[in-house]
Write an enzyme that holds these catalytic residues in place. Structure first.
Site, PDB file in Angstrom:
ATOM      1  CD  GLU A   1       7.879   0.116   7.494  1.00 13.97           C
ATOM      2  OE1 GLU A   1       6.992  -0.869   7.407  1.00 13.97           O
ATOM      3  OE2 GLU A   1       7.995   0.934   7.187  1.00 13.97           O
TER       4      GLU A   1
ATOM      5  CD  GLU B   1       0.685  -1.218   7.819  1.00  8.47           C
ATOM      6  OE1 GLU B   1      -0.168  -0.643   8.615  1.00  8.47           O
ATOM      7  OE2 GLU B   1       0.893  -1.173   6.678  1.00  8.47           O
TER       8      GLU B   1
ATOM      9  CE  LYS C   1       3.103  -5.793   4.434  1.00  8.07           C
ATOM     10  NZ  LYS C   1       2.687  -4.624   5.199  1.00  8.07           N
TER      11      LYS C   1
ATOM     12  CG  ASP D   1      -0.064  -4.054   2.146  1.00  7.58           C
ATOM     13  OD1 ASP D   1       0.048  -5.187   3.069  1.00  7.58           O
ATOM     14  OD2 ASP D   1       1.718  -2.969   1.670  1.00  7.58           O
TER      15      ASP D   1
ATOM     16  CG  ASP E   1      -0.152   0.361   2.485  1.00  7.07           C
ATOM     17  OD1 ASP E   1       1.243   0.155   2.744  1.00  7.07           O
ATOM     18  OD2 ASP E   1      -0.891   0.331   3.592  1.00  7.07           O
ATOM     19  CB  SER E   2       4.681   1.311  -0.472  1.00  2.08           C
ATOM     20  OG  SER E   2       4.734   0.528  -0.486  1.00  2.08           O
TER      21      SER E   2
HETATM   22  O1  KIV Z   1       3.840  -1.256   1.941  1.00  2.00           O
HETATM   23  C1  KIV Z   1       4.388  -1.395   1.699  1.00  2.00           C
HETATM   24  O2  KIV Z   1       5.435  -1.406   0.793  1.00  2.00           O
HETATM   25  C2  KIV Z   1       5.260  -2.471   2.999  1.00  2.00           C
HETATM   26  C3  KIV Z   1       6.394  -2.884   2.940  1.00  2.00           C
HETATM   27  C4  KIV Z   1       7.475  -1.798   3.055  1.00  2.00           C
HETATM   28  C5  KIV Z   1       6.786  -3.826   3.813  1.00  2.00           C
HETATM   29  O3  KIV Z   1       4.269  -2.578   3.412  1.00  2.00           O
END
Ligand code: KIV
Length: 270
Positions: free
Chosen positions: A178, A111, A109, A80, A41-42
């Site tokens: 992280e 959080e 993934k 994510d 989600d970056s």
């Molecule tokens: O969103 C993302 O890119 C991430 C990574 C930094 C692990 O969660």
């Protein structure tokens, strides 16, 4: 790459992971032989120019995930979960996790948050592999005192170790650490049977992940201390574009070899 392959790599060799958000770059990451591709989600920051990862939802994540899945032939692809997709209710979280799998992702993934263990358990019960994410969790960074290294005192470090152990017990197949002191990440990595993937967590994690735009020099709004820029593509790309502009204006481009022809007879007929 399968989830099982990733588990087997622990203790054998380091696991490599990068983010990707579109077809051409996902294809390059895959051809480079990277083990895991995360549609992170970056995306919000490095592709969409938004301030917070909280600003992307399932629509954006699925749109980009589809493009990545079309490109990848060997890597394990992980979707994510965006903030809005799993915070409200575990049933909603399972439904949204399933949407990533339906378009071709192998896992999701998530959080860490208050109800993380319950939600993780439900998603795994539904047969979907989950990668955990602890330490600095950008979606809830406001609750962690901002974008800061986590686990810097004994109490906070103990909490991190416990979170990692609880996620392993809940059935996660790997955990992202992280912005965690390297000694704490090393401790977590030794204590767990599942691999740890570090970002700003030192060299003793079982693997490493970076945001692709950071390591390629395609994002210059800010650069965290843990980022190594392996190439500075931004200025190179800009230079190519400036050359293109110059050649169009001067008439150097397009040249003869870029043009299509018509026969003399057809031209005469016309
Ligand atoms: O969103 C993302 O890119 C991430 C990574 C930094 C692990 O969660």
């Amino acid at each position: 790459m399968t989830v099982k392959d990733i588990l087997l790599l622990k203790g054998k060799r380091k696991i490599t992971m990068l983010t990707a958000y579109d077809y051409p770059f996902a294809s390059l990451v895959d051809k480079a032989g990277i083990d895991i591709i995360l549609i992170g989600d970056s995306l919000a920051n490095v592709v969409l120019g938004l301030e917070s990862t909280k600003e992307v939802g399932m629509t954006e994540m699925l749109y980009h995930s589809k493009a990545v899945c079309r490109a990848v032939k060997q890597a394990l692809v992980i979707g994510d979960m965006p903030y809005e997709s799993y915070q409200a209710h575990p049933d909603e979280a399972v439904k949204n996790a399933r949407r990533f799998i339906d378009i071709g992702c192998a896992a999701i993934k998530l959080e860490w948050f208050e109800k993380c263990l319950e939600v993780t358990g439900e998603i795994i019960k539904a047969g979907i592999p989950v990668m955990g994410h602890i330490g600095l969790t950008p979606q809830t960074a406001d609750k962690l005192g901002g974008f800061k290294v986590q686990g810097k005192d004994a109490e906070a470090a103990k909490r991190l170790i416990e979170q990692a152990q609880q996620l392993e017990k809940a059935g996660c197949f790997a955990i992202v650490l992280e912005c965690v002191p390297d000694r704490i990440a090393a401790m977590v990595s030794v204590k767990l049977k599942i691999p740890t993937i570090g970002i700003g967590a030192g060299a003793d994690c079982d693997g490493q992940v970076l945001v692709m735009h950071d390591m390629l020099g395609l994002f210059d709004r800010y650069r965290p201390k843990f980022v190594k820029q392996f190439i500075n593509l931004g200025p190179m790309v800009q230079k190519a574009m400036e050359e293109y502009k110059e050649e169009v204006i001067s008439g150097k481009f397009p040249a003869k070899e870029h043009c299509f022809t018509i026969s003399k007879e057809e031209l005469e007929k016309l």
